[in-house]
Write a protein that holds these residues in place. Structure first.
Motif, mmCIF file in Angstrom:
data_model
loop_
_atom_site.group_PDB
_atom_site.id
_atom_site.type_symbol
_atom_site.label_atom_id
_atom_site.label_comp_id
_atom_site.label_asym_id
_atom_site.label_seq_id
_atom_site.Cartn_x
_atom_site.Cartn_y
_atom_site.Cartn_z
ATOM 1 N N PRO A 257 -21.205 116.301 -5.999
ATOM 2 C CA PRO A 257 -21.540 116.506 -7.420
ATOM 3 C C PRO A 257 -22.506 117.658 -7.608
ATOM 4 C CG PRO A 257 -22.714 114.602 -6.542
ATOM 5 C CD PRO A 257 -21.753 115.037 -5.473
ATOM 6 N N SER A 258 -22.349 118.343 -8.731
ATOM 7 C CA SER A 258 -23.267 119.406 -9.130
ATOM 8 C C SER A 258 -24.154 118.854 -10.234
ATOM 9 C CB SER A 258 -22.492 120.632 -9.618
ATOM 10 O OG SER A 258 -23.360 121.618 -10.104
ATOM 11 N N LEU A 259 -25.461 118.802 -9.967
ATOM 12 C CA LEU A 259 -26.385 118.191 -10.909
ATOM 13 C C LEU A 259 -27.101 119.262 -11.716
ATOM 14 C CD1 LEU A 259 -27.939 115.499 -8.551
ATOM 15 C CD2 LEU A 259 -26.037 115.216 -10.152
ATOM 16 N N GLN A 260 -27.238 119.030 -13.024
ATOM 17 C CA GLN A 260 -27.973 119.937 -13.904
ATOM 18 C C GLN A 260 -29.080 119.165 -14.593
ATOM 19 O OE1 GLN A 260 -24.340 119.888 -14.498
ATOM 20 N NE2 GLN A 260 -24.223 121.379 -12.843
ATOM 21 N N GLY A 261 -30.188 119.829 -14.806
ATOM 22 C CA GLY A 261 -31.311 119.204 -15.473
ATOM 23 C C GLY A 261 -32.601 119.526 -14.754
ATOM 24 N N ALA A 262 -33.698 119.499 -15.493
ATOM 25 C CA ALA A 262 -34.986 119.835 -14.895
ATOM 26 C C ALA A 262 -35.500 118.715 -14.006
ATOM 27 C CB ALA A 262 -35.997 120.148 -15.990
ATOM 28 N N THR A 263 -35.205 117.459 -14.362
ATOM 29 C CA THR A 263 -35.703 116.314 -13.607
ATOM 30 C C THR A 263 -34.538 115.431 -13.177
ATOM 31 O OG1 THR A 263 -35.958 114.918 -15.567
ATOM 32 C CG2 THR A 263 -37.823 116.343 -14.981
ATOM 33 N N VAL A 264 -34.849 114.453 -12.342
ATOM 34 C CA VAL A 264 -33.823 113.511 -11.899
ATOM 35 C C VAL A 264 -33.245 112.761 -13.093
ATOM 36 C CG1 VAL A 264 -33.398 111.442 -10.530
ATOM 37 C CG2 VAL A 264 -34.856 113.264 -9.607
ATOM 38 N N GLU A 265 -34.114 112.328 -14.002
ATOM 39 C CA GLU A 265 -33.638 111.596 -15.184
ATOM 40 C C GLU A 265 -32.719 112.474 -16.033
ATOM 41 O OE1 GLU A 265 -35.349 109.222 -19.112
ATOM 42 O OE2 GLU A 265 -36.641 109.605 -17.385
ATOM 43 N N ASP B 46 -33.649 102.698 -6.086
ATOM 44 C CA ASP B 46 -34.666 102.448 -5.059
ATOM 45 C C ASP B 46 -35.274 103.735 -4.526
ATOM 46 O OD1 ASP B 46 -34.357 99.751 -5.335
ATOM 47 O OD2 ASP B 46 -32.974 99.531 -3.638
ATOM 48 N N PHE B 47 -34.423 104.712 -4.180
ATOM 49 C CA PHE B 47 -34.990 105.938 -3.604
ATOM 50 C C PHE B 47 -35.600 106.837 -4.685
ATOM 51 C CE2 PHE B 47 -30.802 107.946 -4.419
ATOM 52 C CZ PHE B 47 -31.188 109.210 -4.850
ATOM 53 N N VAL B 48 -35.114 106.755 -5.931
ATOM 54 C CA VAL B 48 -35.705 107.560 -7.002
ATOM 55 C C VAL B 48 -37.120 107.077 -7.311
ATOM 56 C CG1 VAL B 48 -35.552 108.188 -9.438
ATOM 57 C CG2 VAL B 48 -33.498 108.217 -8.029
ATOM 58 N N ARG B 49 -37.337 105.765 -7.291
ATOM 59 C CA ARG B 49 -38.649 105.218 -7.642
ATOM 60 C C ARG B 49 -39.733 105.614 -6.652
ATOM 61 N NH1 ARG B 49 -39.142 101.761 -11.714
ATOM 62 N NH2 ARG B 49 -37.260 100.902 -12.671
ATOM 63 N N VAL B 50 -39.386 105.897 -5.411
ATOM 64 C CA VAL B 50 -40.404 106.260 -4.420
ATOM 65 C C VAL B 50 -40.674 107.764 -4.401
ATOM 66 C CG1 VAL B 50 -39.827 104.275 -2.978
ATOM 67 C CG2 VAL B 50 -38.726 106.477 -2.527
ATOM 68 N N LEU B 51 -39.979 108.528 -5.232
ATOM 69 C CA LEU B 51 -40.272 109.956 -5.342
ATOM 70 C C LEU B 51 -41.653 110.145 -5.968
ATOM 71 C CD1 LEU B 51 -36.802 111.271 -6.623
ATOM 72 C CD2 LEU B 51 -37.761 111.529 -4.326
ATOM 73 N N PRO B 52 -42.304 111.284 -5.741
ATOM 74 C CA PRO B 52 -43.671 111.485 -6.248
ATOM 75 C C PRO B 52 -43.840 111.183 -7.732
ATOM 76 C CG PRO B 52 -43.054 113.267 -4.770
ATOM 77 C CD PRO B 52 -41.841 112.418 -4.942
ATOM 78 N N GLN B 53 -42.884 111.577 -8.556
ATOM 79 C CA GLN B 53 -42.983 111.334 -9.995
ATOM 80 C C GLN B 53 -41.835 110.466 -10.502
ATOM 81 O OE1 GLN B 53 -44.018 114.994 -12.298
ATOM 82 N NE2 GLN B 53 -44.115 116.001 -10.295
ATOM 83 N N GLY B 54 -41.195 109.753 -9.591
ATOM 84 C CA GLY B 54 -40.103 108.882 -9.992
ATOM 85 C C GLY B 54 -38.974 109.661 -10.658
ATOM 86 N N TYR B 55 -38.522 109.150 -11.788
ATOM 87 C CA TYR B 55 -37.425 109.799 -12.497
ATOM 88 C C TYR B 55 -37.838 111.137 -13.107
ATOM 89 C CZ TYR B 55 -34.424 105.690 -12.105
ATOM 90 O OH TYR B 55 -33.640 104.679 -11.612
ATOM 91 N N ALA B 56 -39.142 111.382 -13.220
ATOM 92 C CA ALA B 56 -39.631 112.649 -13.780
ATOM 93 C C ALA B 56 -39.820 113.715 -12.718
ATOM 94 C CB ALA B 56 -40.954 112.413 -14.512
ATOM 95 N N THR B 57 -39.469 113.406 -11.472
ATOM 96 C CA THR B 57 -39.611 114.388 -10.399
ATOM 97 C C THR B 57 -38.675 115.568 -10.655
ATOM 98 O OG1 THR B 57 -40.121 112.626 -8.821
ATOM 99 C CG2 THR B 57 -39.460 114.762 -7.909
#
Length: 585
Positions: free
Chosen positions: A427-435, A461-472
């Protein structure tokens, strides 16, 4: 890694006409500023032509001790300042027009690539497309200002030549005698420069294609220990690029050198004739000064080679950008889909041709709404092509595809992309953050749906452990292949419609996560039809039915357990010698 050489299908003459039409449209897009260049250039030319006459008159008045000499000198200073200001305005406007024209080209090129069917742009490798939209678009964007500067470069010398005739007929004739030679030089330069520039730009694209291929397969190259061989393959066209570059600059250097010899000779001839006219009393000392200035100004015709070279580069580059714009867009209708439809999918006599061969042929398929079907077959059997036509990423060359009884070709684009979703192997992801990457789609998904989709895809699970979660920030997230696929699945789940097509979208997931995704599809995601392009035996075993493709044709549509009795079906999964009793491994 195979490299792809770009292929522009139009004939040379047709491609040249199409590129010229593109340049004309681009020029009209910046018509006001281009007109500003011409007006300022015309003003600068008028000042340039007037200045020698004023200087000559000032010299005569000074020699005569005339009281008007001061006013004449002030006029000469004012004209000099005006010339500097107008030339600066020309340079500023030319830069602005070049930037706007380049942006105009890039926006249309990107828009056309995004609107086209994937197979329509497949003849342009990523490296080639990037080169056309970056380097070549910049060169083509400079063409309108280049054309205006050619006109500007001709105006002042033309006015100076007229002034030479006005001062003395013989000074004008002395200069005119050399113009045919100059014309031949410029014509030869334009012809030979165009050929060398086109070849140079083609080799640029070839090298960009090879580099992009290598970057995409960097791990495979490192694992195989073929870094040196790959470097040599990428740089192999460098010798040809150097040869074309030397040829290109040789043509320009030769033209400049010849005009550099011709112009001083013409100036010397004009001054000699002017000296004779002064000796005969036909002109004054001030007139002779004006003749010398006009001769130098008229010799500026030789400098046309510079902007002419930029125009030649621009035309050649415009042909390469125009090839992108020539890719036909995927047209859409205006119809909607029946409200609350179950997602019944039908393929009627579908055939898809690629490069003169049938990737699919004579496919008739009916998938009841709400069912999950696995599409299986050997490599090259047409699985991904069937997935592409099922959701109308591309159109079939024969037959039609219907969703809830409506031909997909008649459905409005926004309706289609809302009701038909895809998840891919890469997949090709677009967006400034994960969310934002998960929320992006035909409609921006709300936060709660993003979180729910991420949980369903096993990504929460793995998104929540990122430094800023979904805002990373997305660019700061080091994603494994499985994590990337889970985010891609989360995005598809957040935008689930009545039809979802998963093209090998779980290939990098472990067995436990894949089963979690299957359960989510059945229980947590909006109900609808699922078409799963499958390579795993377990995926086929869990589907409601299996669509078995063989050589682009539909071989069977039955349950996995029933098909497993066929040794040819078992061979699809590498179980040619297996007994017929299993099949759920």
């Amino acid at each position: 890694m195979a490299s792809t050489r770009p292929r522009d299908g139009a004939s040379d003459k047709g491609a040249a006409r199409s590129a010229d039409a593109l340049l004309a449209r681009m020029t009209r897009a910046s018509a006001g500023r281009t007109a500003g260049i011409l007006l300022c250039a015309a003003g600068a030319a008028a000042v340039s032509v007037a200045l020698p006459a004023v200087l000559g008159r000032t010299l005569d008045l000074l020699l005569q001790g005339h009281p008007d000499a001061g006013r004449a000198l002030a006029a000469a200073v004012a004209l000099t300042i005006a010339e500097v200001v107008l030339n600066a305005a020309v340079a500023l406007l030319a830069g602005t027009v070049g930037a706007r024209s380049t942006a105009w080209l890039r926006l249309r090129g990107l828009g056309r690539l995004a609107a086209a069917a994937p197979h329509g742009v497949s003849r342009f490798s990523p490296g080639d497309a990037a080169t056309r939209l970056s380097t070549h678009a910049t060169e083509a964007g400079a063409a309108p200002a280049g054309a205006a500067r050619i006109v500007a470069a001709v105006l002042a010398p033309t006015g100076a030549l007229v002034a030479l005739f006005v001062i003395d007929l013989w000074t004008g004739l002395a200069f005119v005698l050399g113009l045919p030679v100059l014309g031949l030089l410029l014509r030869s330069f334009a012809r030979h420069s165009s050929d060398s520039v086109s070849r140079y730009q083609r080799v640029q694209s070839v090298m960009a294609t090879r580099l992009t291929d290598a970057l995409g397969g960097a791990r495979a190259i490192a694992a195989a220990g073929t870094v040196d061989e790959e470097r040599a393959r990428i740089l192999r066209p460098l010798e040809e690029l150097g040869a074309e570059g030397r040829r290109m600059w040789s043509v320009q250097g030769s033209a400049m050198a010849r005009s550099g010899v011709l112009m001083p000779l013409l100036i010397t001839a004009v001054l000699a004739v002017g000296g004779l006219a002064l000796a005969d009393g036909r002109i004054s000392v001030g007139d002779l000064l004006a003749v010398s200035r006009y001769a130098s100004l008229a010799a500026g015709l030789g400098s046309v080679a510079g902007p002419l070279g930029a125009l030649v580069h621009g035309r050649a580059a415009a042909r390469r950008v125009d090839a992108l714009l020539a890719v036909p867009p995927l047209a859409h209708g205006q119809r909607g889909l029946p409200p609350g439809g179950p997602g019944t999918l039908e393929l009627r006599g579908v055939g898809v041709s690629r490069d003169g061969e049938w990737a699919l042929r004579g496919v008739d398929l009916h998938v009841p709404g709400g069912r999950t079907v696995a599409v299986v077959g050997r490599s090259g059997s047409g699985k991904s092509t069937l997935g592409a036509v099922a959701g109308r990423l591309t159109d079939p060359d024969e037959g039609e595809v219907l969703l809830d009884g409506v031909p997909l070709g008649t459905v409005a684009a926004d309706v289609l992309r809302t009701e038909v979703g895809y998840a891919f192997e890469r997949p090709s992801l677009q967006g400034a953050t994960v969310e934002e990457a998960i929320a992006a789609g035909a409609e921006t998904a709300p936060r709660e749906r993003v979180r729910s989709a991420a949980r369903a895809a096993g990504a929460d699970d793995f998104v929540r452990v990122l430094p800023q979660g979904y805002a990373t920030p997305l660019e700061e997230v080091p994603l494994s292949g499985g994590e990337l696929q889970r985010l891609g699945l989360a995005r598809a789940f957040a935008h689930a419609g009545r039809l979802m097509i998963l093209d090998d979208a779980t290939s990098s997931l472990d067995t436990a996560t894949e089963r979690q995704v299957d359960r989510a599809l059945a229980r947590e995601i909006r109900p609808g039809t699922r078409v799963v392009i499958a390579h795993r035996l377990s995926t086929a075993a869990r589907a409601d039915a299996v669509v078995w493709l063989d050589g682009g044709r539909l071989r069977a549509v039955r349950g996995h357990a029933e098909l497993w009795q066929d040794p040819d079906y078992r061979a699809v999964f590498g179980h040619a010698d297996a007994s017929g009793g299993g099949g759920n491994r």
